[in-house]
Design a protein around this motif. Structure first.
Motif, PDB file in Angstrom:
ATOM      1  N   ILE A  20      42.043  29.618  39.940  1.00 39.72           N
ATOM      2  CA  ILE A  20      41.083  30.763  40.298  1.00 39.72           C
ATOM      3  C   ILE A  20      42.424  31.743  40.595  1.00 39.72           C
ATOM      4  CG2 ILE A  20      39.617  31.856  41.763  1.00 39.72           C
ATOM      5  CD1 ILE A  20      38.153  29.326  41.971  1.00 39.72           C
ATOM      6  N   GLU A  21      43.200  31.343  41.654  1.00 36.50           N
ATOM      7  CA  GLU A  21      44.200  32.473  41.851  1.00 36.50           C
ATOM      8  C   GLU A  21      45.120  32.945  40.797  1.00 36.50           C
ATOM      9  OE1 GLU A  21      47.133  33.902  45.083  1.00 36.50           O
ATOM     10  OE2 GLU A  21      44.990  33.420  45.287  1.00 36.50           O
ATOM     11  N   SER A  26      47.371  39.064  39.024  1.00 32.50           N
ATOM     12  CA  SER A  26      48.654  39.229  38.031  1.00 32.50           C
ATOM     13  C   SER A  26      50.001  38.912  38.502  1.00 32.50           C
ATOM     14  CB  SER A  26      48.603  40.709  37.552  1.00 32.50           C
ATOM     15  OG  SER A  26      48.948  41.567  38.616  1.00 32.50           O
ATOM     16  N   GLY A  27      50.823  38.126  37.604  1.00 33.80           N
ATOM     17  CA  GLY A  27      52.146  37.908  37.954  1.00 33.80           C
ATOM     18  C   GLY A  27      52.652  37.329  39.206  1.00 33.80           C
ATOM     19  N   GLU A  29      51.756  38.608  42.162  1.00 29.21           N
ATOM     20  CA  GLU A  29      50.944  38.649  43.021  1.00 29.21           C
ATOM     21  C   GLU A  29      50.100  37.472  43.362  1.00 29.21           C
ATOM     22  OE1 GLU A  29      47.046  41.945  43.857  1.00 29.21           O
ATOM     23  OE2 GLU A  29      47.884  41.475  41.760  1.00 29.21           O
ATOM     24  N   ALA A  30      50.064  36.761  42.644  1.00 25.68           N
ATOM     25  CA  ALA A  30      49.302  35.388  42.569  1.00 25.68           C
ATOM     26  C   ALA A  30      50.212  34.420  43.608  1.00 25.68           C
ATOM     27  CB  ALA A  30      48.843  34.653  41.342  1.00 25.68           C
ATOM     28  N   ALA A  31      49.584  33.449  44.539  1.00 20.14           N
ATOM     29  CA  ALA A  31      50.471  32.627  44.987  1.00 20.14           C
ATOM     30  C   ALA A  31      50.672  31.573  44.448  1.00 20.14           C
ATOM     31  CB  ALA A  31      49.392  32.041  46.372  1.00 20.14           C
ATOM     32  N   THR A  32      51.764  30.946  44.527  1.00 19.70           N
ATOM     33  CA  THR A  32      52.192  29.442  43.845  1.00 19.70           C
ATOM     34  C   THR A  32      51.273  28.407  44.264  1.00 19.70           C
ATOM     35  OG1 THR A  32      53.859  29.061  45.459  1.00 19.70           O
ATOM     36  CG2 THR A  32      54.648  30.218  43.751  1.00 19.70           C
ATOM     37  N   LYS A  33      51.251  27.423  43.627  1.00 21.35           N
ATOM     38  CA  LYS A  33      50.552  26.065  44.091  1.00 21.35           C
ATOM     39  C   LYS A  33      51.189  25.631  45.150  1.00 21.35           C
ATOM     40  CE  LYS A  33      48.764  23.110  40.750  1.00 21.35           C
ATOM     41  NZ  LYS A  33      48.552  22.024  39.933  1.00 21.35           N
ATOM     42  N   HIS A 151      54.412  43.963  47.859  1.00 22.98           N
ATOM     43  CA  HIS A 151      54.149  42.405  47.163  1.00 22.98           C
ATOM     44  C   HIS A 151      53.464  42.676  45.697  1.00 22.98           C
ATOM     45  CE1 HIS A 151      52.721  38.516  47.062  1.00 22.98           C
ATOM     46  NE2 HIS A 151      51.734  38.943  46.650  1.00 22.98           N
ATOM     47  N   GLY A 152      54.154  41.864  45.105  1.00 25.38           N
ATOM     48  CA  GLY A 152      53.928  42.086  43.536  1.00 25.38           C
ATOM     49  C   GLY A 152      54.375  43.348  42.868  1.00 25.38           C
TER      50      GLY A 152
END
Length: 166
Positions: A20-21, A26-27, A29-33, A151-152
């Motif tokens: 979902i994240e 985008s790019g 901006e999304a948190a890593t696993k 951020h991002g």
């Protein structure tokens, strides 16, 4: 409207939350696993998921601190996180795009605010894009101003909500 359930996240939720994240932000901006897993493990009471009978459809995650500096990127890694902190910083509020526009973010935010109040927290902070200022204002958040965070590679706005009168 189908029935939904809101609960604290656990490690079994990691893959779906990451999915979902990844589709919602985008790019960079999304948190890593890895970041999502750390948030689940470090502060499960501040990581809520909303699910229907088939799957998780959204989530909200956060950290707690005694002192808040919203532009501090290290906090997204939970550097400085203290579960006993009186302040909560939301890192993500996200609903799978196929479930957006159905009031799921409202249910999630209402539950999160109530939960944080129940934990004795004093204030909730977040940063958001300009187009979301109105949505968060409907929950009682007050615009603090533009953020120093990049951020991002985006520009952000800081908001806060006092839990005293809720």
């Amino acid at each position: 409207m189908p029935e939904v359930n809101i609960r604290s996240a656990n490690e079994r939720d990691l893959d779906r939350c990451f999915e979902i994240e990844s589709v919602s932000y985008s790019g960079s901006e999304a948190a890593t696993k890895e970041k999502i897993l750390k948030r689940i493990k470090s502060y499960p009471e501040g990581f809520l998921v909303i699910e229907n009978s088939k799957e998780i459809i959204g989530f909200i995650n956060s950290g707690a601190a005694h002192r808040v500096e919203l532009s501090n990127e290290e906090f997204k890694e939970l550097v400085g996180h203290d579960p006993s902190g009186e302040n909560v910083v939301i890192m993500s509020v996200v609903v799978d795009p196929k479930y957006q526009g159905r009031g799921m973010a409202r249910k999630l935010m209402d539950s999160f605010i109530s939960s944080m109040k129940g934990l004795g927290k004093a204030r909730i902070y977040l940063i958001c894009q300009a187009e979301l200022l109105g949505m968060y204002a409907r929950f009682g958040f007050v615009h603090i101003g533009e953020s120093n965070s990049d951020h991002g590679g985006l520009s952000w706005h800081e908001m806060s909500l006092s839990l005293e009168n809720i």
